[in-house]
Design a protein around this motif. Structure first.
Motif, mmCIF file in Angstrom:
data_model
loop_
_atom_site.group_PDB
_atom_site.id
_atom_site.type_symbol
_atom_site.label_atom_id
_atom_site.label_comp_id
_atom_site.label_asym_id
_atom_site.label_seq_id
_atom_site.Cartn_x
_atom_site.Cartn_y
_atom_site.Cartn_z
ATOM 1 N N VAL A 175 0.814 -1.217 0.000
ATOM 2 C CA VAL A 175 0.000 0.000 0.000
ATOM 3 C C VAL A 175 0.847 1.266 0.000
ATOM 4 N N THR A 176 1.938 1.289 0.737
ATOM 5 C CA THR A 176 2.752 2.509 0.800
ATOM 6 C C THR A 176 3.256 2.943 -0.580
ATOM 7 N N PRO A 177 3.745 2.040 -1.431
ATOM 8 C CA PRO A 177 4.117 2.482 -2.777
ATOM 9 C C PRO A 177 2.935 3.027 -3.586
ATOM 10 N N VAL A 178 1.736 2.497 -3.351
ATOM 11 C CA VAL A 178 0.564 3.029 -4.047
ATOM 12 C C VAL A 178 0.273 4.449 -3.573
ATOM 13 N N VAL A 179 0.345 4.678 -2.265
ATOM 14 C CA VAL A 179 0.146 6.028 -1.742
ATOM 15 C C VAL A 179 1.219 6.963 -2.293
ATOM 16 N N ASP A 180 2.454 6.494 -2.335
ATOM 17 C CA ASP A 180 3.540 7.310 -2.911
ATOM 18 C C ASP A 180 3.196 7.727 -4.340
ATOM 19 N N TYR A 181 2.712 6.777 -5.125
ATOM 20 C CA TYR A 181 2.369 7.060 -6.519
ATOM 21 C C TYR A 181 1.258 8.105 -6.600
ATOM 22 N N VAL A 182 0.207 7.908 -5.823
ATOM 23 C CA VAL A 182 -0.930 8.824 -5.878
ATOM 24 C C VAL A 182 -0.506 10.237 -5.490
ATOM 25 N N LEU A 183 0.325 10.358 -4.459
ATOM 26 C CA LEU A 183 0.699 11.678 -3.956
ATOM 27 C C LEU A 183 1.802 12.340 -4.778
ATOM 28 N N SER A 184 2.391 11.592 -5.674
ATOM 29 C CA SER A 184 3.405 12.191 -6.549
ATOM 30 C C SER A 184 2.854 12.367 -7.961
ATOM 31 N N GLU A 185 2.466 11.281 -8.597
ATOM 32 C CA GLU A 185 2.036 11.341 -9.998
ATOM 33 C C GLU A 185 0.641 11.939 -10.163
ATOM 34 N N LYS A 186 -0.205 11.832 -9.156
ATOM 35 C CA LYS A 186 -1.582 12.323 -9.270
ATOM 36 C C LYS A 186 -1.878 13.443 -8.274
ATOM 37 N N ALA A 187 -0.861 14.074 -7.756
ATOM 38 C CA ALA A 187 -1.051 15.092 -6.717
ATOM 39 C C ALA A 187 -1.919 16.245 -7.194
ATOM 40 N N HIS A 188 -1.900 16.543 -8.488
ATOM 41 C CA HIS A 188 -2.641 17.680 -9.020
ATOM 42 C C HIS A 188 -4.148 17.439 -9.070
#
Length: 448
Positions: free
Chosen positions: A245-258
């Motif tokens: 889950v942590t890598p998924v959260v990382d992805y969401v908060l970086s690649e989809k932060a906008h």
């Protein structure tokens, strides 16, 4: 040991392995079941309810599901017959999807291909006894290809992504669903994980379509042991689910932060995924809330209460060879009840072990006792009147988490494991809680 040891409670044990395909006890044993049984084999009945539910979001049609149910009445518990019936339906629906006359309309395309994918998944469900069976991969390749065509026909096409696990040698399979075409509007977002056997493609029909209509972005994912990762990376389940889950959260908060409102970033876990979500939330403070649907407090404790008195001492004494030989010989002889046979076949495959005793040993690692006090965000716990192996464990989860947890008990026709057959009631209740808990108006979407 006689086959009679595997009547009664032990059926529930193996049929309910990791809580993703339970015996729907009320269908088979209650004198007045809340729904009409579609099969005397409870696992078949569960799959038919899933299929009927998927019709809400274009992932099945009612008549064809009832048609398979009727066909299998003549062969209750016959796995090859069930597989062949759904495979035939999948091929028929694929032919309809490929008809050029359907291409004029993206809704035609989407519904036909999503239904095709779903029928291939149902054909796969009871087909895991022999790990070298080529259909384990061929059916999955068919369902994936079909589902991709459905994804491309959504009003906002979804995006398949691969997320490398941080500090681990595996890749997380995921699908991103945007609720808006805007590249600057920040919307609430669900991170959705399933359990033992249901795929992330199932999550679209169970949760994503309903959330998109309410203006929520969604990302579904699969980690080790789950259907695609188990096949493509040959990995069984791992207990430290924060590594997924942590890598998924990382992805969401970086690649989809906008496009993500970080004040409304919610992790949802379904079935055994309810436990997995709770485990991950204990290590992921960036989440705003957690939804645990049908997850256990302690998987091993739930399973051992279902073992008959003759078998539990054999296992607990460490006589693993005797325990394994007894269980596997009954499976080989065709003397296990069909629900137990399914649970044994699929559970061993998902955990990547050929040993029932090793399976039990592995389940000891899946418990919330050691981490529940670390879950600090609001938690919604969906419990069920007819929950089987984990019955009563939802209250234990709520008690351990404390004031941050709200347990909702679903009764009657919504009272089966994970509210199967009552997804409208589940999602209405869940989103009402999200709105009350996280506040802010939820926008509308064109994505579903």
């Amino acid at each position: 040991m006689k086959a009679s040891l595997f009547s009664g409670p032990v059926v529930g044990l193996f049929a309910s392995l990791l809580l993703n395909r339970p015996v729907l006890a009320a269908n088979n044993t209650d004198p007045d079941p809340p729904t009409l049984p579609l099969s005397s084999t409870s696992n078949f009945n569960f799959n038919f309810l899933v299929g009927l539910s998927n019709a809400l979001s274009g992932g099945a049609d009612i008549g064809p599901i009832l048609g398979v149910a009727q066909k299998t009445q003549a062969a209750p518990g016959d796995f090859p017959f069930y597989t062949a019936a759904f495979h035939e339906l999948a091929l028929e629906t694929k032919a309809q999807a490929e008809d050029p006359d359907n291409a004029f309309d993206p809704i035609n395309v989407r519904d036909a291909w999503f239904s095709t994918a779903h029928y291939f998944r149902r054909a796969d469900e009871v087909n895991h006894r022999n790990w070298s069976n080529p259909q384990i991969n061929s059916f999955w390749e068919e369902q994936t290809a079909a589902f991709n065509k459905g994804l491309a026909a959504l009003p906002i096409p979804a995006q398949r992504i691969q997320i490398p696990a941080r500090e681990d040698n595996f890749t997380i399979e995921a699908i991103w669903y945007a609720a808006s075409e805007s590249n600057s509007t920040k919307l609430p977002t669900l991170i959705i994980g399933n359990g033992l056997d249901a795929a992330q493609e199932d999550s679209y029909h169970h949760f994503v379509a309903h959330a998109l209509l309410r203006g929520w972005n969604c990302i579904t994912y699969e980690g080790p042991g789950q259907p695609t990762v188990r096949r493509t990376q040959n990995l069984g389940f791992i207990p430290e689910w924060e590594r997924v889950v942590t890598p998924v959260v990382d992805y969401v908060l970086s690649e989809k932060a906008h496009v993500v409102d970080t004040d409304r970033l919610v992790l949802l876990g379904n079935s055994f995924g309810g436990y997995l979500a709770g485990r991950a939330a204990a290590f992921e403070p960036r989440l705003s809330a957690v939804i645990m649907i049908g997850g256990p407090w302690d998987a091993y404790a739930g399973f051992t209460t279902q073992l008959p008195s003759e078998l539990l001492p054999i296992y607990e004494a460490g006589n693993y060879t005797q325990f394994d030989d007894t269980v596997l010989s009954l499976r080989e002889a065709g003397e296990l009840p069909p629900d137990a046979a399914w649970g044994l076949d699929y559970g061993l495959w998902a955990m990547k072990t050929h040993s029932p005793s090793e399976f039990f040993n592995l389940t000891k690692q899946y418990r919330l006792d050691d981490v529940a006090d670390r879950i600090e965000m609001p938690v919604f716990i969906a419990d069920a009147e007819f929950e089987f192996v984990s019955k009563g464990q939802g209250q234990r989860v709520a008690d351990a988490i404390g004031p941050n947890a709200q347990r909702h008990l679903f009764n009657g026709t919504a009272g089966y494991h994970c509210q199967t057959g009552a997804y409208q009631e589940l999602t209405r209740t869940m989103h009402a809680w999200l709105h009350k808990t996280l506040g802010k108006g939820q926008g509308r979407s064109k994505s579903a």
